[in-house]
Design a protein around this motif. Structure first.
Motif, PDB file in Angstrom:
ATOM      1  N   ASN A  63      95.071  38.085  51.449  1.00 55.87           N
ATOM      2  CA  ASN A  63      95.135  37.917  52.900  1.00 55.87           C
ATOM      3  C   ASN A  63      93.872  37.229  53.404  1.00 55.87           C
ATOM      4  O   ASN A  63      93.926  36.339  54.249  1.00 55.87           O
ATOM      5  N   TYR A  64      92.713  37.630  52.852  1.00 59.47           N
ATOM      6  CA  TYR A  64      91.446  37.002  53.237  1.00 59.47           C
ATOM      7  C   TYR A  64      91.432  35.522  52.844  1.00 59.47           C
ATOM      8  O   TYR A  64      91.040  34.674  53.650  1.00 59.47           O
ATOM      9  N   SER A  67      93.577  33.522  55.141  1.00 66.04           N
ATOM     10  CA  SER A  67      92.909  33.409  56.442  1.00 66.04           C
ATOM     11  C   SER A  67      91.726  32.453  56.365  1.00 66.04           C
ATOM     12  O   SER A  67      91.480  31.681  57.300  1.00 66.04           O
ATOM     13  N   ARG A  70      92.840  28.992  56.544  1.00 65.34           N
ATOM     14  CA  ARG A  70      93.265  28.655  57.913  1.00 65.34           C
ATOM     15  C   ARG A  70      92.086  28.481  58.865  1.00 65.34           C
ATOM     16  O   ARG A  70      92.040  27.532  59.635  1.00 65.34           O
ATOM     17  N   TYR A  71      91.130  29.404  58.843  1.00 65.50           N
ATOM     18  CA  TYR A  71      90.044  29.414  59.832  1.00 65.50           C
ATOM     19  C   TYR A  71      88.759  28.748  59.351  1.00 65.50           C
ATOM     20  O   TYR A  71      87.884  28.443  60.156  1.00 65.50           O
ATOM     21  N   ALA A  77      88.187  34.737  59.379  1.00 66.73           N
ATOM     22  CA  ALA A  77      89.095  35.044  58.276  1.00 66.73           C
ATOM     23  C   ALA A  77      89.133  36.548  58.038  1.00 66.73           C
ATOM     24  O   ALA A  77      90.209  37.146  57.904  1.00 66.73           O
ATOM     25  N   ASN A  80      91.005  38.521  60.699  1.00 67.36           N
ATOM     26  CA  ASN A  80      92.449  38.293  60.720  1.00 67.36           C
ATOM     27  C   ASN A  80      93.177  38.821  59.491  1.00 67.36           C
ATOM     28  O   ASN A  80      94.374  38.581  59.336  1.00 67.36           O
ATOM     29  N   ILE A  81      92.476  39.546  58.637  1.00 70.04           N
ATOM     30  CA  ILE A  81      93.148  40.257  57.554  1.00 70.04           C
ATOM     31  C   ILE A  81      93.991  41.347  58.218  1.00 70.04           C
ATOM     32  O   ILE A  81      93.509  42.081  59.082  1.00 70.04           O
ATOM     33  N   SER A  82      95.245  41.460  57.831  1.00 72.04           N
ATOM     34  CA  SER A  82      96.141  42.410  58.509  1.00 72.04           C
ATOM     35  C   SER A  82      95.593  43.838  58.470  1.00 72.04           C
ATOM     36  O   SER A  82      95.713  44.575  59.457  1.00 72.04           O
ATOM     37  N   ARG A  85      92.905  44.007  61.089  1.00 69.68           N
ATOM     38  CA  ARG A  85      93.461  43.928  62.441  1.00 69.68           C
ATOM     39  C   ARG A  85      93.952  45.299  62.897  1.00 69.68           C
ATOM     40  O   ARG A  85      93.695  45.706  64.026  1.00 69.68           O
TER      41      ARG A  85
END
Length: 109
Positions: A63-64, A67, A70-71, A77, A80-82, A85
């Motif tokens: 997930n990291y 992210s 993306r970021y 990043a 925004n890891i679920s 969050r």
């Protein structure tokens, strides 16, 4: 699940605490009284337990990395890891774990 509190002075200055099942590592003894910080880490312990620990760390890293692609920067990043969050969203709710549904981190994907 409360986790065993361990003072870990080796944590970097920008890391106050870390959940490593079944422990919560804290940088300073004074953090033992920070209810919000400990709740955040206890949420991670619950996430780790429901995924049987090792898959949690694999999913956390994947997930990291997604992210980060993306970021392009560590902090957005990380935030925004679920799993993070959910923990940040609910850390101030000290009764959250009493009513949290299993796998609730999926709602934060």
């Amino acid at each position: 699940m409360t986790g065993w509190l361990v003072t870990a002075r080796f944590l970097k200055p920008n890391i106050n605490a870390m959940a490593l099942f079944p422990f919560i590592l804290i940088r300073e003894d004074a953090m033992r009284n920070d209810k919000v910080l400990l709740n955040h880490e206890r949420i991670h312990l619950r996430q780790q337990a429901e995924l049987l620990v090792l898959p949690f760390y694999i999913l956390y890293l994947l997930n990291y990395l997604l992210s980060l692609a993306r970021y392009r920067r560590h902090y957005p990043a990380y935030r925004n890891i679920s799993f993070e969050r959910e923990a940040y969203d609910k850390e101030a709710d000290l009764h959250y774990l009493g009513r949290r549904r299993w796998y609730n981190w999926l709602a934060y994907l």
